[in-house]
Design a protein around this motif. Structure first.
Motif: not given
Length: 199
Positions: A1-2, A5, A133, A137, A148, A156, A160, A163, A166-167, A173
């Protein structure tokens, strides 16, 4: 994913430089808003599927308030230190740091004071978001989940958040969203406050 991006950002810059003329800038902003809302909608679905959401918010307790305060303090102190090394006045460097990654509002507010400071606020806060971004990860894997959120700050809660989601996990979240909301709400207060200070 990184990698996705990074490639997306580079492709977007290429399209902006060579393909889309300036007359399309309004349409592009509508597409960005729609895409961001779609992303946040699906992140919201993912968070909403978590039946223990309220329990997680209660379990986090003071962490939901302490984390944004510490991120805000770190951002401002870091910008003051960086500004001092670059020979910038205290009020300018602290106001730029108080943007917390919200590049549009901080740049507009600081442009009223000076076009140069407004441009620097825009570049600084856009860079913060892009770095966040790309690095989230790695931060999630090697440092920690809440770190993060600190790298992203105000974004955030929106750009963001997918992402981070996701990680990390659903609990992080939730903390990221609340932190982003609180930091974003502080930007319109702190940026004008700091820029008016003289030392």
């Amino acid at each position: 994913m990184t990698i996705s991006i990074i490639v997306a950002v580079i492709l977007g810059m290429g399209f902006g430089l060579f393909i889309f003329p300036e007359t399309y800038i309004d349409q592009v902003s509508y597409i960005i808003d729609f895409g961001l809302c779609t992303l946040l909608f699906f992140v919201g679905i993912d968070m909403g599927r978590n039946k223990n959401l309220l329990n997680q918010i209660k379990a986090n307790g003071l962490k939901l308030l302490i984390l944004p305060v510490m991120i805000g303090m770190g951002s401002i102190i870091g910008s003051i230190v960086g500004g001092t090394l670059l020979g910038m006045p205290f009020n300018e460097s602290s106001a730029i740091g108080a943007g917390f990654g919200w590049y549009t509002l901080s740049a507009i507010e600081l442009s009223k004071y000076s076009a140069e400071v407004g441009a620097l606020a825009f570049i600084t806060n856009v860079s913060r978001e892009i770095i966040a971004l790309i690095s989230i990860p790695f931060i999630a894997k090697y440092i920690g989940k809440y770190e993060c959120i600190a790298s992203a700050a105000a974004p955030s809660m929106d750009t963001c958040l997918p992402v981070i989601s996701e990680f990390t996990d659903a609990n992080t979240s939730v903390v990221a969203f609340v932190t982003g909301v609180l930091l974003s709400s502080m930007v319109p207060i702190l940026v004008p406050l700091f820029i008016q200070m003289q030392m």
